[in-house]
Design an enzyme around this catalytic site. Structure first.
Site, PDB file in Angstrom:
ATOM      1  N   TYR A   1      48.560  21.098  45.944  1.00 49.72           N
ATOM      2  CA  TYR A   1      50.133  20.962  46.454  1.00 49.72           C
ATOM      3  C   TYR A   1      50.267  21.821  47.601  1.00 49.72           C
ATOM      4  O   TYR A   1      49.530  22.641  48.076  1.00 49.72           O
ATOM      5  CB  TYR A   1      50.840  21.300  45.417  1.00 49.72           C
ATOM      6  CG  TYR A   1      51.052  22.340  44.510  1.00 49.72           C
ATOM      7  CD1 TYR A   1      50.398  23.660  45.027  1.00 49.72           C
ATOM      8  CD2 TYR A   1      51.501  22.396  43.334  1.00 49.72           C
ATOM      9  CE1 TYR A   1      50.529  24.841  44.048  1.00 49.72           C
ATOM     10  CE2 TYR A   1      51.709  23.735  42.508  1.00 49.72           C
ATOM     11  CZ  TYR A   1      51.155  25.008  42.783  1.00 49.72           C
ATOM     12  OH  TYR A   1      51.408  25.831  42.065  1.00 49.72           O
ATOM     13  N   GLU A   2      51.580  21.750  48.072  1.00 45.24           N
ATOM     14  CA  GLU A   2      51.890  22.221  49.453  1.00 45.24           C
ATOM     15  C   GLU A   2      51.119  22.251  50.571  1.00 45.24           C
ATOM     16  O   GLU A   2      50.738  22.973  51.515  1.00 45.24           O
ATOM     17  CB  GLU A   2      52.101  23.913  49.114  1.00 45.24           C
ATOM     18  CG  GLU A   2      53.238  24.126  48.223  1.00 45.24           C
ATOM     19  CD  GLU A   2      54.084  25.545  48.260  1.00 45.24           C
ATOM     20  OE1 GLU A   2      54.531  25.944  47.613  1.00 45.24           O
ATOM     21  OE2 GLU A   2      53.967  25.833  49.435  1.00 45.24           O
ATOM     22  N   GLY A   3      50.615  20.854  50.457  1.00 43.87           N
ATOM     23  CA  GLY A   3      49.569  20.461  51.545  1.00 43.87           C
ATOM     24  C   GLY A   3      48.173  20.453  51.038  1.00 43.87           C
ATOM     25  O   GLY A   3      47.747  21.583  50.750  1.00 43.87           O
TER      26      GLY A   3
END
Lengths: 390, 261
Positions: free
Chosen positions: A366-368
């Site tokens: 997550y978050e890229g």
């Protein structure tokens, strides 16, 4: 390693360690098993003043005391993550939800929303992801169409941390579908707004003590003053927010890894095989040494990035991506090795390391995703190289 | 409401060992902590202060390093702190300690209630609280597991005793000793920690309290510790089988020493 943290940052560390010992460790396995978010623990964090550490004194917070909010946020997230990556995420996701308002919000918006986040009266969440918009933010389909003094939102956000538990949502939606990513805008949507409801509650592999839910907007009318920055700024708001929050994910990963190393080192000092403690075997020693070294390297990188942000550096997308990639890969490796050191016991739920291994995985996603982060790093490197050639 | 909480710095008993020869505690290298029972007294004080308004003052008698537990209490939310420290206080027993603490409470003035833990985990006497009350000539309620009501006029508290509980109502001022059943102590907050680092803690000595030499420290202590030892455990019990009458006679004879008659 001694990072010469200020007394104030050490206070944060001690307070988080206290919360971990008293409120988190006794219930983490149960919350994991029951896939349950604990508002009580989040309240204990607000009582201790933790939700103010990344918000300015002007709005009731205390970030100035820590020389900015980034190191403070990293220290707290890391310490909480040692005990439970899921509960720590609820804390960090609150910061993520607040960041668009902190960085791009108007004075009125800051005054209206931030003090309630500091006090813990309200929680925040950040909503970008959709079924077709993960790494590609350009895939956002949720629309926000202007109608007089209102915007009308329609669409679905997916996998939103603190979804259903937060009262303040910063939502990225399309105001101009013809312009793709440049047609995105950011909005504040409050819990209870007619047309805003919650959908599926996710059943996750790890970080199960954090709430992850769908947000559904059906002709949801929000006042035009809830627009953050300007129309068309949504993509920039989202990217700058994530750049700023990525060291927090790195800190979460470091905390999870440290928690696993602590368990593994302790177990290795107690477990006997062939009449000897297993930490007397070189095979185990080398594993522990590598785990410790990798964690320290990840921490040094992450703290450096956080200090860079606190020092006022404007461009840190590459460094922030590096910290996130490196720390999350370390967390996956270290937690897997911790399970290995504990052997059969490590695979059982009676010991916390299997949970840590499950919790670690998400930090690579997550978050890229780490692949997208590597693209960010590579493209920055290519640009730097080209600039040098001129 | 002005509330005093008397606290003690104690060695962490989880780590403590006894010097068998001298019969004293080995204190070297043992971490010092806030007496756990006092943390319940402090929480009770903070809880009622938050509800009724007022001031919580923590006080401790001890060496200069006892300041640490006062700072800890401030980090949890106490408003003021006073350290009673003087070479002349050394060697005090529970009488001299409570007399010194009571004198400090009088010096503070207008105190409504003094709270303290039911006992300290090092000495385990449970005497200091009651003795403070005696020294002040105030009423006392000991072993309180639940403070039901507190107002400017009175307190209603439940004391837990071996075979149940007693509900006591008392006028103020009063001394109350608190059990761990009373509450769950809060954790320090960030603001509290910052305050704790900066707060000035006055140190009151014998002269500040206007106490004569013979009433403090070793000279003011009637108690002498002759010996500290682990009680011997007798394991030479006997098991008899038989009719109740027979066994009762056997036991009576054994107790009365009339076995042979």
């Amino acid at each position: 390693m001694n990072y010469y943290l200020s007394e104030e940052l050490n206070d944060i560390k001690e307070i988080c360690a206290g919360i971990a010992e008293k409120h988190i460790i006794p219930v983490r396995a149960l919350l994991d098993e029951e896939n349950r978010f604990s508002r009580e623990i989040v309240n204990a964090m607000s009582d201790a003043g933790l939700h103010g550490i990344y918000i300015s004194e002007e709005y009731g917070g205390s970030s100035e005391m820590f020389g900015g909010g980034s190191m403070a946020l990293c220290i707290a997230t890391e310490e909480l993550s040692k005990a439970c990556g899921g509960i720590a995420l609820s804390f960090a996701a609150n910061a993520l939800g607040a960041m668009p308002i902190m960085i791009f919000g108007s004075e009125e918006q800051k005054k209206k929303y931030l003090p309630d986040l500091v006090s813990g009266a309200k929680l925040a969440a950040f909503a970008l992801t959709e079924p077709d918009a993960g790494s590609d933010a350009g895939g956002v389909r949720t629309k926000a169409i202007k109608d007089g003094d209102y915007y009308i939102l329609n669409g679905t956000k997916q996998w939103i941390t603190n979804g259903g538990e937060a009262q303040i949502y910063t939502v990225i939606a399309l105001t101009d579908p013809s312009r793709g990513a440049r047609g995105l805008s950011a909005f504040i949507v409050e819990d209870g707004t007619p047309g805003f409801s919650y959908g599926k509650k996710e059943d996750k592999m790890g970080i199960r003590a954090s709430a992850t839910r769908e947000l559904i907007f059906e002709d949801c009318r929000i006042p035009a003053e809830n627009l953050i920055a300007k129309e068309g700024y949504g993509f920039i708001v989202a990217m700058k927010t994530l750049n700023r929050s990525r060291p927090g994910v790195a800190a979460q990963a470091i905390g999870i890894a440290q928690g696993a190393l602590d368990e593994a080192a302790r177990y290795a000092s107690e477990r006997k095989q062939f009449g000897k403690r297993i930490d007397s075997f070189q095979g185990i020693q080398f594993m522990l040494a590598d785990m410790d070294t990798q964690i320290e390297a990840a921490r040094a990188l992450t703290y450096s990035v956080a200090r860079m942000i606190d020092a006022g550096e404007k461009k840190y997308d590459k460094e922030s991506a590096m910290a996130k990639v490196f720390a999350s890969d370390v967390a996956m490796k270290v937690t897997t090795d911790a399970v290995q050191i504990l052997g059969g016991y490590g695979y059982m739920k009676e010991y916390p390391v299997e949970k840590m291994m499950r919790d670690a995985k998400i930090t690579q996603i997550y978050e890229g995703t780490n692949q997208i982060q590597r693209s960010v790093i590579a493209s920055a490197l290519i640009k730097e190289t080209a600039a040098r050639r001129k | 409401m002005r509330i005093v909480v008397a606290v003690k710095q104690v060695p962490d008993t989880a780590e403590v060992r006894i010097d068998e020869e001298r019969g004293t505690l080995i204190r070297e290298g043992i971490p010092s902590i806030l007496n756990p029972f006092d943390s319940y007294a402090l929480e009770e004080a903070l809880k009622w202060r938050d509800e009724l308004g007022g001031t919580v003052i923590v006080v401790s008698m001890g060496p200069p390093q006892a300041e640490a537990v006062l700072r800890e209490a401030v980090s949890m939310g106490a408003d003021e702190a006073v350290l009673l420290s003087d070479r002349a206080f050394a060697g005090a027993d529970t009488w001299a300690t409570s007399h010194t603490l009571a004198t400090a409470v009088e010096k503070m003035g207008n105190i409504d209630i003094v709270l303290t833990g039911k006992q300290a985990i090092d000495g385990d006497t449970a005497q200091t609280g009651p003795s403070i009350a005696a020294s002040l000539d105030w009423p006392q309620i000991t072993f309180v597991g639940n403070v039901r009501e507190l107002s400017e006029k009175h307190i209603i508290a439940e004391r837990y005793v071996e075979d149940g509980s007693e509900v006591i109502k008392s006028s103020l001022p009063v001394v109350v000793t608190i059990l761990k059943d009373a509450n769950i102590p809060r954790l320090p907050s960030l603001k509290g920690k910052m305050r704790a680092r900066k707060i000035e803690i006055p140190v009151w000595g014998k002269d500040d309290l206007e106490l004569p030499e013979g009433e403090v420290g070793l000279d003011g202590s009637p108690t002498r510790v002759v010996n500290i030892a682990t009680p011997e455990i007798f394991t030479d019990g006997q098991i008899h089988h038989g009719e109740p009458e027979e066994l009762a006679k056997l036991m009576a004879d054994s107790l009365l020493g009339t076995e042979d008659s």
